[in-house]
Design a protein around this motif. Structure first.
Motif, PDB file in Angstrom:
ATOM      1  N   PRO A  32       0.819  -1.292   0.006  1.00 53.91           N
ATOM      2  CA  PRO A  32      -0.131  -0.142   0.012  1.00 53.91           C
ATOM      3  C   PRO A  32       0.746   1.233   0.027  1.00 53.91           C
ATOM      4  CG  PRO A  32      -0.717  -1.582   1.713  1.00 53.91           C
ATOM      5  CD  PRO A  32       0.601  -2.026   1.485  1.00 53.91           C
ATOM      6  N   ALA A  33       0.448   2.159  -0.721  1.00 54.91           N
ATOM      7  CA  ALA A  33       1.161   3.644  -0.835  1.00 54.91           C
ATOM      8  C   ALA A  33       1.667   4.270   0.476  1.00 54.91           C
ATOM      9  CB  ALA A  33       0.513   4.569  -1.718  1.00 54.91           C
ATOM     10  N   GLY A  34       0.643   3.930   1.468  1.00 57.50           N
ATOM     11  CA  GLY A  34       0.813   4.624   2.792  1.00 57.50           C
ATOM     12  C   GLY A  34       1.858   4.098   3.499  1.00 57.50           C
ATOM     13  N   LEU A  49       9.187  -9.402  -7.348  1.00 57.76           N
ATOM     14  CA  LEU A  49      10.003  -8.890  -8.750  1.00 57.76           C
ATOM     15  C   LEU A  49       9.467  -7.459  -8.840  1.00 57.76           C
ATOM     16  CD1 LEU A  49      12.281  -9.708 -10.377  1.00 57.76           C
ATOM     17  CD2 LEU A  49      10.403 -10.490 -12.193  1.00 57.76           C
ATOM     18  N   ASP A  50      10.233  -6.458  -9.477  1.00 55.72           N
ATOM     19  CA  ASP A  50       9.623  -5.273 -10.005  1.00 55.72           C
ATOM     20  C   ASP A  50       9.062  -5.189 -11.295  1.00 55.72           C
ATOM     21  OD1 ASP A  50      12.622  -5.753 -10.460  1.00 55.72           O
ATOM     22  OD2 ASP A  50      12.310  -3.928 -11.606  1.00 55.72           O
ATOM     23  N   SER A  51       8.161  -4.303 -11.525  1.00 59.49           N
ATOM     24  CA  SER A  51       7.547  -4.307 -12.858  1.00 59.49           C
ATOM     25  C   SER A  51       7.638  -2.850 -13.145  1.00 59.49           C
ATOM     26  CB  SER A  51       6.207  -5.099 -12.940  1.00 59.49           C
ATOM     27  OG  SER A  51       5.384  -4.870 -12.222  1.00 59.49           O
ATOM     28  N   THR A  52       6.262  -2.450 -13.201  1.00 56.92           N
ATOM     29  CA  THR A  52       6.047  -0.946 -13.451  1.00 56.92           C
ATOM     30  C   THR A  52       6.202   0.000 -12.096  1.00 56.92           C
ATOM     31  OG1 THR A  52       3.702  -0.972 -13.163  1.00 56.92           O
ATOM     32  CG2 THR A  52       4.631  -1.283 -15.302  1.00 56.92           C
ATOM     33  N   VAL A  53       6.514   1.236 -12.309  1.00 58.74           N
ATOM     34  CA  VAL A  53       6.421   1.922 -10.958  1.00 58.74           C
ATOM     35  C   VAL A  53       5.363   2.663 -10.640  1.00 58.74           C
ATOM     36  CG1 VAL A  53       7.819   4.061 -10.089  1.00 58.74           C
ATOM     37  CG2 VAL A  53       8.825   2.522 -11.660  1.00 58.74           C
ATOM     38  N   PHE A  54       4.819   2.581  -9.528  1.00 63.50           N
ATOM     39  CA  PHE A  54       3.633   3.305  -8.998  1.00 63.50           C
ATOM     40  C   PHE A  54       3.607   3.228  -7.418  1.00 63.50           C
ATOM     41  CE2 PHE A  54       2.373  -1.324  -9.396  1.00 63.50           C
ATOM     42  CZ  PHE A  54       2.165  -1.607  -8.379  1.00 63.50           C
ATOM     43  N   PRO A  55       3.098   4.365  -6.878  1.00 60.16           N
ATOM     44  CA  PRO A  55       3.102   4.341  -5.303  1.00 60.16           C
ATOM     45  C   PRO A  55       3.109   3.019  -4.501  1.00 60.16           C
ATOM     46  CG  PRO A  55       1.775   6.136  -6.175  1.00 60.16           C
ATOM     47  CD  PRO A  55       2.003   5.229  -7.370  1.00 60.16           C
ATOM     48  N   GLY A  56       4.143   2.581  -3.843  1.00 62.59           N
ATOM     49  CA  GLY A  56       3.802   1.182  -3.204  1.00 62.59           C
ATOM     50  C   GLY A  56       4.431   0.131  -3.864  1.00 62.59           C
ATOM     51  N   SER A  57       4.723   0.349  -5.236  1.00 63.45           N
ATOM     52  CA  SER A  57       5.222  -0.891  -6.063  1.00 63.45           C
ATOM     53  C   SER A  57       6.525  -1.462  -5.672  1.00 63.45           C
ATOM     54  CB  SER A  57       5.314  -0.440  -7.523  1.00 63.45           C
ATOM     55  OG  SER A  57       6.212   0.428  -7.783  1.00 63.45           O
ATOM     56  N   LEU A  74      12.522  -0.779  -4.554  1.00 62.29           N
ATOM     57  CA  LEU A  74      13.987  -0.883  -4.996  1.00 62.29           C
ATOM     58  C   LEU A  74      14.656   0.318  -5.160  1.00 62.29           C
ATOM     59  CD1 LEU A  74      13.938  -3.504  -8.032  1.00 62.29           C
ATOM     60  CD2 LEU A  74      15.250  -3.632  -5.692  1.00 62.29           C
ATOM     61  N   GLU A  75      14.022   1.500  -5.515  1.00 68.40           N
ATOM     62  CA  GLU A  75      14.407   2.869  -5.823  1.00 68.40           C
ATOM     63  C   GLU A  75      14.734   3.316  -4.567  1.00 68.40           C
ATOM     64  OE1 GLU A  75      11.578   5.005  -7.815  1.00 68.40           O
ATOM     65  OE2 GLU A  75      11.930   4.274  -9.888  1.00 68.40           O
ATOM     66  N   CYS A  76      13.941   2.958  -3.244  1.00 69.34           N
ATOM     67  CA  CYS A  76      14.374   3.457  -2.035  1.00 69.34           C
ATOM     68  C   CYS A  76      15.215   2.650  -1.372  1.00 69.34           C
ATOM     69  CB  CYS A  76      12.969   3.208  -1.274  1.00 69.34           C
ATOM     70  SG  CYS A  76      11.593   4.305  -1.490  1.00 69.34           S
ATOM     71  N   GLY A  77      15.895   1.742  -2.039  1.00 72.74           N
ATOM     72  CA  GLY A  77      16.940   0.927  -1.091  1.00 72.74           C
ATOM     73  C   GLY A  77      16.662  -0.489  -0.646  1.00 72.74           C
ATOM     74  N   CYS A  78      15.457  -0.981  -0.965  1.00 72.62           N
ATOM     75  CA  CYS A  78      15.095  -2.223  -0.273  1.00 72.62           C
ATOM     76  C   CYS A  78      15.773  -3.231  -0.871  1.00 72.62           C
ATOM     77  CB  CYS A  78      13.432  -2.242  -0.165  1.00 72.62           C
ATOM     78  SG  CYS A  78      12.446  -0.984   0.538  1.00 72.62           S
ATOM     79  N   LEU A  79      15.561  -4.571  -0.099  1.00 75.15           N
ATOM     80  CA  LEU A  79      16.328  -5.865  -0.942  1.00 75.15           C
ATOM     81  C   LEU A  79      14.849  -6.536  -1.176  1.00 75.15           C
ATOM     82  CD1 LEU A  79      19.060  -6.544   1.597  1.00 75.15           C
ATOM     83  CD2 LEU A  79      19.362  -6.199  -0.716  1.00 75.15           C
ATOM     84  N   LEU A  80      15.065  -7.608  -2.045  1.00 76.18           N
ATOM     85  CA  LEU A  80      13.979  -8.212  -2.406  1.00 76.18           C
ATOM     86  C   LEU A  80      14.024  -9.699  -2.024  1.00 76.18           C
ATOM     87  CD1 LEU A  80      13.180  -7.115  -5.990  1.00 76.18           C
ATOM     88  CD2 LEU A  80      12.456  -6.132  -4.032  1.00 76.18           C
TER      89      LEU A  80
END
Length: 310
Positions: free
Chosen positions: A211-213, A240-248, A253-259
């Motif tokens: 969720p974006a929140g 896995l990452d795909s399109t960029v949207f709030p909470g995606s 990944l852009e924020c620096g998280c690991l998967l």
């Protein structure tokens, strides 16, 4: 052939802690180094057998496994009060697997139930009481037991080779889990941050999207130097990452998280606890944060590491 039955713990599965898993791993390794021992069978309640097997798997160094390539087999029973008690067959099958030469055949640590052999990194309980509850969603068993014979269908998985760290004396890292819910505003995650954990596993939906929140709290955690790992509540498939949207996942990944990749939430937590309790890991994190970040990602999912850092 002889059987020896030492007792490490005698308790309900729901009270098992990571510290107990560490003590169990030490006990198993002490037994395996004896030349007359062919393998080890560990019996425990079903509640968290997949986590215990996985923890023992990651706590075996490469050196230890090369010198002691012997099977470690976990098993349990799903219906101890049922007249058709499944525990006896599971135990006999596990002893057969433990007597098998696993070199080049399978992962060192496996779980054996209902005639099937599953790699510790993939094994999951998928039902509360069925004898066939153990599965490896998306992968399947690595082998099976048919009467007196043991058969294997694939070699060791990349995630079942140990982490090559020295055996810990104590687990010190704090790694809580936060499950994302529809409409989550990040308040629970903010409360967890106040406890100053070493890492946080955030369990997302489907591919791992959130969720974006929750994103402000996740950005805050990463900024504070806390590892944030995104896992999924789905039983199989890769985060896995795909399109960029709030909470995606892409935004995470852009924020620096690991998967977490295909590593389950509970196993990702144990992995981070083990790695972040190591003195060598802490030192590497200080000296070369980017390399350490890539190393932890590789432990979680080698496929993703090649994609993200290759």
């Amino acid at each position: 052939c002889f059987l020896e039955v030492p007792k490490v713990f005698s308790l309900k599965g729901s009270v098992v802690t990571p510290s107990m898993m560490l003590e169990l791993s030490r006990a198993v390794q002490r037994v395996l180094i004896r030349p007359e021992v062919s393998g080890v069978v560990v019996t425990q309640p079903a509640d968290n057998i997949e986590e215990t097997a996985y923890f023992v798997s990651i706590s075996l160094s490469d050196v230890f496994q090369n010198q002691n390539s012997k099977p470690i087999v976990f098993t349990t029973c799903m219906n101890p009060e049922d007249p058709m008690f499944d525990g006896t067959k599971n135990l006999l099958d596990s002893i057969r697997v433990a007597c098998h030469d696993v070199k080049g055949d399978i992962s060192t640590v496996v779980v054996c139930m209902n005639g099937e052999i599953h790699a510790a990194s993939r094994a999951q309980l998928t039902h509360t009481n069925k004898a066939s509850a153990l599965a490896s969603p998306g992968w399947g068993p690595v082998g099976y037991v048919d009467r007196d014979n043991v058969y294997f269908r694939c070699g060791a998985l990349e995630l079942d080779t140990g982490l090559n760290f020295p055996m810990l004396k104590k687990l010190t890292a704090k790694v809580p889990v936060v499950k994302a819910m529809c409409g989550d505003d990040g308040a629970l995650l903010e409360m967890v941050l106040e406890k100053e954990p070493d890492a946080i596993i955030v369990e997302g939906f489907g591919r791992g999207n959130l969720p974006a929140g929750m994103m402000p709290a996740i950005k805050k955690a990463v900024k504070k130097g806390i590892f944030v790992v995104i896992s999924t509540r789905a039983s199989s498939g890769r985060v896995l990452d795909s399109t960029v949207f709030p909470g995606s996942v892409a935004q995470c990944l852009e924020c620096g998280c690991l998967l977490a990749g295909e590593t389950t939430t509970s196993k990702a937590r144990l992995l981070l606890m083990y790695v972040l309790s190591q003195k060598e890991a802490i030192q590497l994190k200080k000296e070369d944060p980017e390399r350490f970040f890539a190393y932890v990602q590789e432990c979680l999912d080698p496929v993703l590491t090649n994609r993200l850092f290759g």
